[in-house]
Design an enzyme around this catalytic site. Sequence first.
Site, PDB file in Angstrom:
ATOM      1  N   ARG A   1       2.076  -2.171  17.099  1.00 14.74           N
ATOM      2  CA  ARG A   1       3.635  -2.140  16.454  1.00 14.74           C
ATOM      3  C   ARG A   1       4.538  -3.241  16.622  1.00 14.74           C
ATOM      4  NH1 ARG A   1       1.831   3.641  17.314  1.00 14.74           N
ATOM      5  NH2 ARG A   1       0.719   4.361  15.435  1.00 14.74           N
TER       6      ARG A   1
ATOM      7  N   ARG B   1       0.301  -3.574  10.409  1.00 17.85           N
ATOM      8  CA  ARG B   1      -0.936  -4.097  11.726  1.00 17.85           C
ATOM      9  C   ARG B   1      -1.770  -4.001  10.944  1.00 17.85           C
ATOM     10  NH1 ARG B   1      -1.039   0.294  15.994  1.00 17.85           N
ATOM     11  NH2 ARG B   1      -0.845   2.119  14.859  1.00 17.85           N
TER      12      ARG B   1
ATOM     13  N   HIS C   1       7.691   6.383  17.518  1.00 19.63           N
ATOM     14  CA  HIS C   1       6.599   6.267  16.721  1.00 19.63           C
ATOM     15  C   HIS C   1       5.707   5.453  18.167  1.00 19.63           C
ATOM     16  CE1 HIS C   1       4.237   6.580  13.898  1.00 19.63           C
ATOM     17  NE2 HIS C   1       4.422   5.375  13.603  1.00 19.63           N
TER      18      HIS C   1
ATOM     19  N   ARG D   1      -0.534  14.591  11.703  1.00 21.60           N
ATOM     20  CA  ARG D   1      -1.592  14.387  12.290  1.00 21.60           C
ATOM     21  C   ARG D   1      -1.978  15.308  13.228  1.00 21.60           C
ATOM     22  NH1 ARG D   1       0.135   8.315  12.783  1.00 21.60           N
ATOM     23  NH2 ARG D   1      -1.059   7.788  11.001  1.00 21.60           N
TER      24      ARG D   1
ATOM     25  N   ILE E   1      10.769   3.152   6.431  1.00 19.77           N
ATOM     26  CA  ILE E   1       9.103   3.457   7.036  1.00 19.77           C
ATOM     27  C   ILE E   1       8.446   1.628   7.712  1.00 19.77           C
ATOM     28  CG2 ILE E   1       6.689   3.759   6.418  1.00 19.77           C
ATOM     29  CD1 ILE E   1       7.479   4.893   4.190  1.00 19.77           C
ATOM     30  N   THR E   2       9.322   0.251   7.796  1.00 22.18           N
ATOM     31  CA  THR E   2       8.748  -0.922   7.740  1.00 22.18           C
ATOM     32  C   THR E   2       8.548  -0.333  10.055  1.00 22.18           C
ATOM     33  OG1 THR E   2      10.014  -1.283   6.885  1.00 22.18           O
ATOM     34  CG2 THR E   2       9.053  -3.318   8.467  1.00 22.18           C
TER      35      THR E   2
ATOM     36  N   ASN F   1       8.871  -8.126  11.515  1.00 22.96           N
ATOM     37  CA  ASN F   1      10.387  -7.639  10.417  1.00 22.96           C
ATOM     38  C   ASN F   1      11.479  -7.395  10.866  1.00 22.96           C
ATOM     39  OD1 ASN F   1       7.931  -6.746   9.322  1.00 22.96           O
ATOM     40  ND2 ASN F   1       6.840  -5.275  10.440  1.00 22.96           N
TER      41      ASN F   1
ATOM     42  N   GLN G   1       0.967  -0.965   0.099  1.00 18.76           N
ATOM     43  CA  GLN G   1       0.105   0.014  -0.008  1.00 18.76           C
ATOM     44  C   GLN G   1       1.199   1.131  -0.403  1.00 18.76           C
ATOM     45  OE1 GLN G   1      -2.815  -0.892  -0.657  1.00 18.76           O
ATOM     46  NE2 GLN G   1      -4.642  -0.473   1.095  1.00 18.76           N
ATOM     47  N   ILE G   2       1.758   1.483   0.342  1.00 25.74           N
ATOM     48  CA  ILE G   2       2.710   2.352   0.761  1.00 25.74           C
ATOM     49  C   ILE G   2       3.746   2.737  -0.702  1.00 25.74           C
ATOM     50  CG2 ILE G   2       4.963   3.564   2.354  1.00 25.74           C
ATOM     51  CD1 ILE G   2       3.393   2.193   4.794  1.00 25.74           C
TER      52      ILE G   2
END
Length: 320
Positions: free
Chosen positions: A89, A83, A176, A152, A119-120, A96, A13-14
């Site tokens: 996460r 997720r 994060h 955000r 980004i993972t 991962n 998706q990303i």
Amino acid sequence: MARDKIALIGSGQIGGTLAHLVGLKELGDVVMFDIAEGVPQGKALDLAQSSPVDGFDCKLTGANSYEAIEGARVVIVTAGVPRKPGMSRDDLLSINLKVMEQVGAGIKKYAPDAFVICITNPLDAMVWALQKASGLPHRKVVGMAGVLDSARFRYFLADEFNVSVEDVTAFVLGGHGDTMVPLVKYSTVAGIPLPDLVKMGWTSQSRLDEIVDRTRNGGAEIVNLLKTGSAFYAPAASAIAMAESYLKDKKRVVPVAAYLNGEYGVKDMYVGVPVVIGDKGVERIVEIELAGKDREAFDKSVAAVQGLVEACKKIAPELL
Ligand code: A3D
């Protein structure tokens, strides 16, 4: 001048959204990589066929072997699993981590001069593992999280005040996740800090606290709505802003997961802090003074990241 090559490791998706944005912004040619056969090739072809309509020149290709990323100037890593509802996460950690070892080896062999954006998730631990596995200089390996978290926060604030998102700046620190530290006193509307806006009656302290809380849980809110995955448009846009600052030597000051070697009292860990990104990668770490509650919240966030890094060291001692 030849176009820059941008490699996207992970074409989910990303990855797909990243490729689209690279094309639309004409940042370079794109190589999409994935272990799923046909997926990067199919997405690259689909996106390439949109280029005559949107009028951008960009070569997009898909691959299942690492040779294809050879010579990339930027590598953006989203490989792994995202997720699902109910998963933290951290649940993603062991799956991962193995992926980061493979990806790191591929980058080391074929793109050792690249600027690498991870980004993972779990982000701060995965970027640590990716740097170790790739052996690239710390200033060339960063994690994307703070740009998204602050975006955000900015969006929620702009919505609350009914002002343009462009005039809202936000400052977030730390790992994060639920322990991230949005610093309200450094977050502003047109330069006016949020505590002053509370005094001016633009909002109440309790409303501001709710917004901070919503920001902290911004990822989970989207996971719960989507049910089949996690956010991808805003994460992709955020990584592209970082890549662009590197490629164009813009020297933007952005919050990223950066390697700390004593700054903020943290050693051998990646934690979200403001940095300057230019053509040398991370060119400067902006070290602000933290005191009181902010220091406590930052230390708590660092401890959470430390826990994940220790878990990585146990699962993959070969990284050390
Ligand atoms: P998804 O759409 O599942 O894409 C991941 C892709 O990785 C899939 O196409 C897989 O086939 C591929 N993949 C799996 N294993 C490998 C491997 N060993 N080598 C190469 N490719 C592989 O996920 P997504 O794009 O939605 O999310 C990607 C990652 O980003 C996940 O780990 C998310 O948790 C994370 N994420 C992070 C943020 C941050 O702010 C840090 C935000 C949103 C998502």
